[in-house]
Structure formats: C-alpha cells, structure tokens
Scaffold this active site. Sequence first.
Site, PDB file in Angstrom:
ATOM      1  N   GLU A 168      31.702  43.792  82.134  1.00 17.29           N
ATOM      2  CA  GLU A 168      32.466  42.654  80.756  1.00 17.29           C
ATOM      3  C   GLU A 168      31.312  43.678  79.781  1.00 17.29           C
ATOM      4  O   GLU A 168      30.394  42.932  79.355  1.00 17.29           O
ATOM      5  CB  GLU A 168      31.899  41.687  81.260  1.00 17.29           C
ATOM      6  CG  GLU A 168      33.531  41.003  81.911  1.00 17.29           C
ATOM      7  CD  GLU A 168      33.792  39.909  82.897  1.00 17.29           C
ATOM      8  OE1 GLU A 168      33.665  39.172  82.200  1.00 17.29           O
ATOM      9  OE2 GLU A 168      34.556  40.079  83.281  1.00 17.29           O
ATOM     10  N   HIS A 479      41.420  39.125  87.568  1.00 18.09           N
ATOM     11  CA  HIS A 479      40.201  38.874  86.904  1.00 18.09           C
ATOM     12  C   HIS A 479      38.438  39.504  87.022  1.00 18.09           C
ATOM     13  O   HIS A 479      38.160  38.875  88.695  1.00 18.09           O
ATOM     14  CB  HIS A 479      40.066  38.208  86.051  1.00 18.09           C
ATOM     15  CG  HIS A 479      41.188  37.611  84.589  1.00 18.09           C
ATOM     16  ND1 HIS A 479      40.823  37.879  83.946  1.00 18.09           N
ATOM     17  CD2 HIS A 479      41.937  38.032  84.306  1.00 18.09           C
ATOM     18  CE1 HIS A 479      41.459  37.897  83.022  1.00 18.09           C
ATOM     19  NE2 HIS A 479      42.800  38.145  83.357  1.00 18.09           N
ATOM     20  N   GLU A 480      37.695  40.185  86.069  1.00 18.57           N
ATOM     21  CA  GLU A 480      36.532  40.137  87.113  1.00 18.57           C
ATOM     22  C   GLU A 480      36.962  41.216  88.097  1.00 18.57           C
ATOM     23  O   GLU A 480      35.548  40.990  89.577  1.00 18.57           O
ATOM     24  CB  GLU A 480      35.419  39.219  87.417  1.00 18.57           C
ATOM     25  CG  GLU A 480      34.777  38.255  86.355  1.00 18.57           C
ATOM     26  CD  GLU A 480      36.041  37.236  86.417  1.00 18.57           C
ATOM     27  OE1 GLU A 480      36.569  36.522  86.933  1.00 18.57           O
ATOM     28  OE2 GLU A 480      36.515  36.617  84.946  1.00 18.57           O
ATOM     29  N   GLU A 498      41.592  42.616  84.738  1.00 18.81           N
ATOM     30  CA  GLU A 498      40.400  42.609  83.828  1.00 18.81           C
ATOM     31  C   GLU A 498      39.769  43.442  83.819  1.00 18.81           C
ATOM     32  O   GLU A 498      39.780  44.873  83.605  1.00 18.81           O
ATOM     33  CB  GLU A 498      39.651  40.934  83.686  1.00 18.81           C
ATOM     34  CG  GLU A 498      38.906  40.730  82.453  1.00 18.81           C
ATOM     35  CD  GLU A 498      38.240  39.478  82.250  1.00 18.81           C
ATOM     36  OE1 GLU A 498      38.219  38.703  81.694  1.00 18.81           O
ATOM     37  OE2 GLU A 498      37.004  39.596  84.055  1.00 18.81           O
ATOM     38  N   GLU A 504      38.156  37.460  75.010  1.00 16.92           N
ATOM     39  CA  GLU A 504      38.393  36.436  75.490  1.00 16.92           C
ATOM     40  C   GLU A 504      36.140  36.304  74.770  1.00 16.92           C
ATOM     41  O   GLU A 504      36.339  34.559  74.749  1.00 16.92           O
ATOM     42  CB  GLU A 504      37.949  35.841  76.960  1.00 16.92           C
ATOM     43  CG  GLU A 504      36.837  36.344  78.138  1.00 16.92           C
ATOM     44  CD  GLU A 504      37.137  35.942  78.993  1.00 16.92           C
ATOM     45  OE1 GLU A 504      38.452  36.141  79.791  1.00 16.92           O
ATOM     46  OE2 GLU A 504      36.451  36.834  80.324  1.00 16.92           O
TER      47      GLU A 504
HETATM   48  C1  NOJ Z   1      36.974  34.555  83.298  1.00 27.26           C
HETATM   49  C2  NOJ Z   1      38.565  34.407  82.666  1.00 27.26           C
HETATM   50  O1  NOJ Z   1      38.205  36.269  82.528  1.00 27.26           O
HETATM   51  C3  NOJ Z   1      39.414  34.063  82.126  1.00 27.26           C
HETATM   52  O2  NOJ Z   1      40.786  34.673  82.061  1.00 27.26           O
HETATM   53  C4  NOJ Z   1      39.479  32.728  82.620  1.00 27.26           C
HETATM   54  O3  NOJ Z   1      40.218  31.698  81.916  1.00 27.26           O
HETATM   55  C5  NOJ Z   1      38.024  32.012  83.113  1.00 27.26           C
HETATM   56  N1  NOJ Z   1      37.677  33.033  84.637  1.00 27.26           N
HETATM   57  C6  NOJ Z   1      38.700  30.888  84.368  1.00 27.26           C
HETATM   58  O4  NOJ Z   1      39.011  31.071  85.476  1.00 27.26           O
HETATM   59 CA    CA Z   2      36.148  37.575  82.374  1.00 21.72          CA
END
Ligand code: NOJ
Ligand code: CA
Length: 699
Positions: A168, A479-480, A498, A504
């Site tokens: 990220e 994600h992550e 992600e 975000e």
């Molecule tokens: C990081 C994620 O990328 C995001 O989309 C999510 O809302 C938050 N973590 C909470 O899980």
């Molecule tokens: Ca994230």
Amino acid sequence: MKKLILFICLIQILNAQSINSPNNKLTFEFKLSAIGEPTYELKLGNESIILPSKLGFVIKDQPALDNNFIVTKTETSTTNETWEPVLGEVSRIKNNYNELKVYLNQKKEKDRNLILTFRLYDEGLGFRYEFPLQDNLKHFVVADELTEFNLTGDHKTWWTPGDFDTNEYFYQTSPISKIHVGNLRRAGEIFTSSPIGNNFVQTPVQFKTSKNIYINIFEAALVNYPAMCLEINNKTFSTKSSLAPDAVGNKAYLQTPAKTPWRVIFATTDAREIVASKLVLNLNEPSKIENTSWIKATKYIGIWWGMHVGTMSWNYSDVDNVSLKTTDWKSLKPNSTHGATTKRTKEYIDFAAKHGFDAVLVEGWNVGWEDWFGKWKENVFDFVTPYPDFDVEELQKYAKSKNVKMIMHHETSASVTNYERQLDTAFQFMKKFGYDAVKSGYVGKIIPRGEFHDGQWMINHYVHVAEKAAEYQIMINPHEPVRPTGLSRTYPNWLANEAARGNEFNAWSEGNPPEHETILSFTRFLGGAMDYTPGIFEIKMEFYKNGRNTQVHTTLAKQLALYVTIYSPLQMAADLPENYERYMDAFQFIKDVPVDWSDTKILEAEPGDYLTIARKDKKSANWFLGAITDENKRETLLQLNFLDADKKYTATIYKDADDADWEKNPKAYKIETKTVSSKDKINLKLAAGGGAAISFVVK
Ligand code: NOJ
Ligand code: CA
C-alpha cells in the site's frame, strides 16, 4: 578419439541452448558457465534486456544448488492454443510460446537434480525451477533464491519499497542508481515490520530504458512459496530475487517433487503491450473449478465509505475493550454512528435495486470492532455473531425480495489461525443467509507473530481460502493479501484483491497522487484484478466537516474513467448513495458500465503519464472507453476504429469541463452525446488530474 570429440561437442551443444519468441523479436539463451553455473540471457532484437544472469539456490544444511551442474538433457516445444477465461478483459486468450526445458544434474556434490523450464512469449519470458522427486533432495529448506535479473543500464524505474507485509504505497520514479528506500513513509505502522533494506523494491517493478524499451519483472502462479521482492544494486544495475522469510528467517519449506512460481520478465518497445499482456495468466494452471456457473461479475455498493470519511463507525458501541466472548452485547448502548444497521442496509438494498447494482457490502456488522485495531489480539472476530442492530435473517429476506445479493465482510485482524479455525463455520453461516461473496481483510501484523503477509505460510493460507471458498461456491476478494500473480485463472472465484494502495487512502491520508492509477496498470494489475473502489464524487473531505483537508487526487470525470481503465470483475460504486443522488447524470455511466468484457483495446499508455482503454461489453456490442491523465492536462485525438465497423453508436461523453482541475475545481464536468461510427474521431481534453469516460451504445 572421434567419440570423445563427439561427446565434447554434444556437451557444448547441451551447455548452451537458445530459443526465440514466436514472432522472433525476443531471443533467449541458456548457458552453463565454466564452473557449471546455470545462467540465462534475454535480448529484444539486438538490444540486451537481461545480461547473463545466474540461477540457483542456497539450501539450508546442504551444499548450494548453484554450480557444478551438468546438462543431462534438453527438450524444446511449441504451444499455440487459446482458452476462455470465466470472467475477463477478453473472451478468448491466446497462449503462444516456445519452451526450453533443461535437465541439470549436480553430480560432484550429492547427485541432485534440478529442471529449468523457460517459456518465451512475444512480450516476455517466464521461467521456473522444478525439483523432481529424488533420494538426495526430499525435504529441504530454501535459505535463499539466487535468481539474478541483470539489467543493462540506469533505467528509469517506477517502484515501491520492498516490504514483506504490504503493497500500500504510491510509486516512486527514479533511475535505478537512485533507488533508495531511506525514510520513505511506510503505509502506516500497523502494516509493516519488515525493514528489508534501502535497496529492495516490490515486484512487479516497471523499467524504461534510454532506448524506450519497457521492461517489467514479476512472478506468476505464486503457490506454496514466498513472494519475491528484488534487491537492487545501484551501481551495476544487477538485481536479485529476495524472498519473504518466515518467523525464523527460512524462506521456503519444500518437499520433492516441487516447483517454484514462474519468474517473469516483460520486454517490449510498445508500452501498450505490457498493459494488454496475458502472460501472467497464461503461466497459471487452468481452472480447478469445473462448474463455474455460480461465478458472477459483480457491481456493488456498500456501507463502507462512510467509515472511511468518518461519518459512520464500524463499532456498535463506544465502550473500549469489550470483547466477543465476555460481553452481553444487548445490554450495551449503541453509539449514534454505527454504519451497519438493519435500517441503513435496507436503504442501501433499495438504492442497489433501483439503480441496477448486483450487491451490497456491509462492514462492521459483526461484533469485535471495539477490540481489534492495532491490538494484535487473537480471536477478536468469529464471523457469525452480528451486532444487535443488524438482523441477518430479516436482511436476507429483504435483499432476496429486491433481487440484490449481500456481500459478506470478514476482517480477520490478521489473526489467521483464528480465521482458519472459523472458516467452515463462517462459510456455512454465509450460505445459510444467502451470501455468496466475501471481502476479507488482513489488517495488522500476522498472528502468529513473526509471519509476514507475503511469506510461504500466508501464501498457502490465501490459496486455502480460495479452495475452501470454491467448495462452498463462494467468491472472494481479499484485502491486504500478497499481490496477485494470476491465480484467478486457476481459481476464478478469486474475483479481485486489494494488494495495492486503493482509493480509500485518499479519505484519510496524503492519498494517491494523480499519476497513481496510470502506474498501477503497469505494475500491480499485471497479476490480476483490483478492488480499487472508484467512483468518488464528493472529492474533498472538507465536505464532511470532519476536520480533514485531504481529497481524492482526481476530477469527477476521471473517477468514471477508472471503471474502464481499471479491470476488475468486481467493481464498487464507492461513494455514499446520497452523494450520487446529486449527480444522477454522471452516475448514469457507473450504472451503465459493464464489469465483464469480450474485448479490450489499449489505445494509449505511458506509465506515470496517461492511459486510454476501450472495452467491449461481453453481453452486447456496446463499447466503453476510459482515458486518464496524471497531474498534467492532456489533449488527444482518438480514432474510433475499434468500434464494430457495421454499426452506428450513440456516444455519451463524460468529460472534464474546460475549467476543471483536480485540485481547484474537481467536480466540473460536461456530458455530450453524438452519433458516431468506426470511421470517426473524437477529440478529448483531459484536465490536470482528469479523465474522460465514453459509452458507445449501439443505435
Ligand atoms: C482495510 C480495507 O482495505 C478496507 O476496505 C476496510 O474497510 C478496512 N480494512 C476494515 O476492514
Ligand atoms: Ca487496505
């Protein structure tokens, strides 16, 4: 004597082998050095792309597998086939390569065997190591992989810092000689714990030579092995693979027969070929899922952006330190901002139904959010216990009555052993309540401690989740996670990831610079779709009176263009429904744009500068176009010769107004319609940080 000469000749022939790409532009040579080191070299025409570079391994408690090899056999073959992805940018993918297989034996040491497979495509090279089943190499630990990629000069490079835990970052642009991670801001303390060093970059990493050759180094089919960063030598421009370790510093635990992921090198004079390439997908195994009828491209909205801009909370209560096991949730007073309420979810379902979205994601629906962030605790979430104000059963009925799907959210808080223990129960719960897609999350340092997001242990976890999800006919969107390496071919239920810096970040940090999305197509997207979450119309955070002066580095028209330039069979309309209500004319493009395509044309591309892509809907003859630019404004005259020659189209052009500017006037847009055919041209003016989106609907 004659026999001996023949034998020596044979050895020399075996010791150096070359192949060409199908179009003969790329040439590849394998050679054993005088001391039996395997090396390879890659050229584009007469230009060297990769200078002779070594291959091999350091094996724990054993001699290295790096020299003293002899070639025992070589095989060449050609493959030319096409296959159909379940969901994709095109409906048919050509897989055309020449292959060289080199069988190596290391007699002097321990009589161990290694096989190298090289595949040369028109736009690049893929190669992998195989360790066949053998007595002297049964269970072993890879202490280091020695693969080199020796570049020829001080190329311009688009890079992010080497990190075993996160991707990220926004991209840095510098010559190789100036790559220095130094004090670059990391993505946030919670994500990282891997000070790899100043000269490490993530893959994929994009290079451009002084002769305008585009080179990219990456990997494909990352299974049962750690992810690869590159160690860069600022002076010699040589680079070497650097694998994410486990908690005690080992890289990979293997058992023969075993194989590594593919190492991939793209090389072309046409930047568009990198964006269009299917090389990474082609190097992956075909689908392991036979019946794929339940796998659906999905456009969705969600109770999500509200949390990121700070008007809603994931938490149900403001009480700190309440936990899953010990709390009587019904006795707690809810706060006024909890996002995931039954009432709000019904409103979102209504909005989705009214505007033709497939699904609604809801985050913060299950207990645990009071107790997770940055705490590095195990067992925070169980994925089956809703907060008292979220009625799963009622919402199942409501969503069904409106023909809208619900998307589950599993924030694991990186407590991965806990997630694996809960997985069957969690998926059964989803099926029971009508959910067939899940967004998961791995925020924080991995529990158990010491493992990295990109280490072998986690790589196996992500694949395990994809397989387990497929058993339940569930689509996934982690994600992550580690960056994707084309595994969506093998597991088509793995819709998106992600694994990069998404939209975000613009809500709560210095954000992503206007060039960001032009670079992602040359890097992170090479491995597969991203859940980037475009579509933000209220661009400046001051709108929310939340004390932030951050903003999305974009114009509104550019947010529309991203639905075309970013490929994903899972696309979110990320802004709040009430924000869309005020811009219904522009919102129309998000409603119309498909998420599954029969054809894609990369019209213009330059990393860090601009990108223009046209795609054809899989279900109709309609085309959609997205054009984006970096912080500089741009004018371009586009030939519409990609349109079907025999048809006329109504083109609806969503573009930056004359005075639009990402910083000063981001919401100024214009919409025009005209009738066009494949013989026409369209002139587009993109504002600084701007973009344009066009729908071409058959008349
Ligand atoms: C990081 C994620 O990328 C995001 O989309 C999510 O809302 C938050 N973590 C909470 O899980
Ligand atoms: Ca994230």
